[in-house]
Design a protein around this motif. Structure first.
Motif, PDB file in Angstrom:
ATOM      1  N   LYS A  72       0.765  -1.385   0.045  1.00 18.76           N
ATOM      2  CA  LYS A  72       0.046   0.088  -0.163  1.00 18.76           C
ATOM      3  C   LYS A  72       0.821   1.448  -0.150  1.00 18.76           C
ATOM      4  O   LYS A  72       0.479   2.368  -0.798  1.00 18.76           O
ATOM      5  N   LYS A  73       1.879   1.290   0.751  1.00 18.85           N
ATOM      6  CA  LYS A  73       2.942   2.557   0.887  1.00 18.85           C
ATOM      7  C   LYS A  73       3.850   2.618  -0.198  1.00 18.85           C
ATOM      8  O   LYS A  73       4.033   3.733  -0.551  1.00 18.85           O
ATOM      9  N   TYR A  74       4.363   1.453  -0.722  1.00 17.84           N
ATOM     10  CA  TYR A  74       5.315   1.402  -1.799  1.00 17.84           C
ATOM     11  C   TYR A  74       4.821   0.688  -3.125  1.00 17.84           C
ATOM     12  O   TYR A  74       4.701  -0.772  -2.940  1.00 17.84           O
ATOM     13  N   SER A  75       4.609   1.383  -4.078  1.00 21.98           N
ATOM     14  CA  SER A  75       3.791   0.649  -5.240  1.00 21.98           C
ATOM     15  C   SER A  75       4.778  -0.126  -5.930  1.00 21.98           C
ATOM     16  O   SER A  75       4.379  -0.905  -6.969  1.00 21.98           O
ATOM     17  N   ASN A  76       6.119  -0.044  -6.074  1.00 21.71           N
ATOM     18  CA  ASN A  76       6.973  -0.977  -6.793  1.00 21.71           C
ATOM     19  C   ASN A  76       8.198  -1.166  -5.924  1.00 21.71           C
ATOM     20  O   ASN A  76       8.725  -0.362  -5.085  1.00 21.71           O
ATOM     21  N   ILE A  77       9.196  -2.004  -6.488  1.00 20.31           N
ATOM     22  CA  ILE A  77      10.200  -2.384  -5.784  1.00 20.31           C
ATOM     23  C   ILE A  77      11.365  -1.363  -5.571  1.00 20.31           C
ATOM     24  O   ILE A  77      12.315  -1.575  -4.736  1.00 20.31           O
TER      25      ILE A  77
END
Length: 351
Positions: free
Chosen positions: A315-320
């Motif tokens: 939810k907080k970080y959309s990608n690696i």
């Protein structure tokens, strides 16, 4: 002909949609003059915005030189592309620059219709092309071709794709994709790894070898592939598809010699189609591997990250990349400190 007399080097991207395909036209302005154009065609994978963004973002990965600025269609996010390419990106709304984008769009549609009809033509032209290729190279057969392309999009990792053409037609059951494990992400080392993995498996499993290997690149890629094949004691002819200084595929590199291709020939159109197919396939794989599903699979392998913490991270970080850039302090707001430290180290060492 539309010229801009400000002396600025710029590339202009246009697009068109036709029968499930996207056509992309690039106009090259150098010194304010339109000097060359390049067109590409791909099946629409997601939608025109995603596909066009991916195309532009990866356009300068290989031999294309970045200009001072690029002009793009109004549907795109210029800030996103600017952050990826680190050059000036504009969406013109009036004047000659807008006319240039409109001209690129119009050219894209015309080129797309022409190429679409080419793809739908009879097997006869494909057979004619592979016969022409066989005779041009002086090899016994070109009935089965395996072509490779590498992608380093966004710099997190490298992937490669392989497509197979049998009798001049795509053989999708024999497409393969590879996530590169080497710590070296240049084309030479990536090509060495993917060629070894492919043809070691061919040897071990007794698979049918291709009549020809096509590498999207020049001497470095061919040298890498040839080195590996020699080590495996496999003899398969290899050609490279080389772009001219005008950004168009114009030559075959074979046995350290450049062979010019007739741009009106069936062979040229076949090689263009192979190049487009393998590039499209590889970019699609690269996008998929960056998807949320891939993130979830990575998070599933980290001890101390359960379902709730996984959902909070996604939810907080959309990608690696965002996870990798986050500090341990930031990660520890969701994860226990020790887990945050281990997770951060894992990302830095493996992604």
């Amino acid at each position: 002909l539309i010229d801009l007399y400000d002396g600025v080097d710029r590339d202009i991207f246009g697009y068109a949609i036709y029968k499930g395909y996207i056509g992309i036209q690039v106009l090259f302005l150098r010194g304010g003059k339109l000097v060359e154009r390049e067109s590409s065609i791909y099946p629409i994978i997601i939608d025109e915005i995603e596909d066009l963004t991916l195309f532009i973002s990866s356009f300068y990965d290989k031999n294309n030189i970045k200009p001072k600025e690029i002009l793009i269609p109004s549907i795109l996010d210029e800030e996103l592309i600017k952050n990826v390419l680190n050059i000036n990106v504009y969406k013109p709304v009036k004047g000659r620059k807008k006319e240039l984008v409109e001209m690129a769009n119009k050219n894209a549609l015309n080129s797309l219709k022409e190429k679409f009809e080419l793809i739908k033509r009879s097997d006869e032209k494909s057979l004619s092309a592979i016969i022409e290729l066989k005779e041009l190279l002086g090899i016994e057969s070109a009935n089965k071709i395996e072509a490779f392309d590498n992608s380093h999009l966004f710099g997190s990792y490298s992937v490669s794709g392989m497509v197979t053409f049998t009798l001049g037609m795509p053989d999708k059951n024999n497409y393969r994709k590879y996530k590169i494990t080497s710590e070296h992400h240049d084309d030479f080392h990536v090509m060495k790894e993917v060629i070894y993995r492919r043809y070691y498996r061919v040897l071990m499993d007794g698979l049918e070898q291709p009549d020809l290997i096509v590498a999207d690149g020049g001497k470095a890629q061919i040298t890498a592939a040839t080195t590996v094949l020699n080590e495996l004691n496999i003899n398969i002819p290899i050609i490279g598809l080389v772009k001219s200084d005008k950004h168009r595929t114009s030559d075959i590199l074979y046995n350290d010699k450049l062979i010019e291709i007739d741009k009106t020939s069936n062979l040229f159109h076949l090689l263009e189609r192979i190049q487009d197919e393998v590039h499209n396939y590889t970019i699609r794989y690269h996008k998929n591997i960056r998807s949320k599903g891939s993130l979830e699979s990575i998070l599933d392998n980290i001890e101390g990250i359960g379902e709730k913490r996984k959902k909070d991270l996604l939810k907080k970080y959309s990608n690696i990349n965002k996870m990798k850039e986050a500090s341990i302090e930031e990660l520890s707001k969701i994860l226990p400190l020790k887990v945050a430290e281990e997770f951060s180290n894992y990302l830095k060492e493996n992604i």
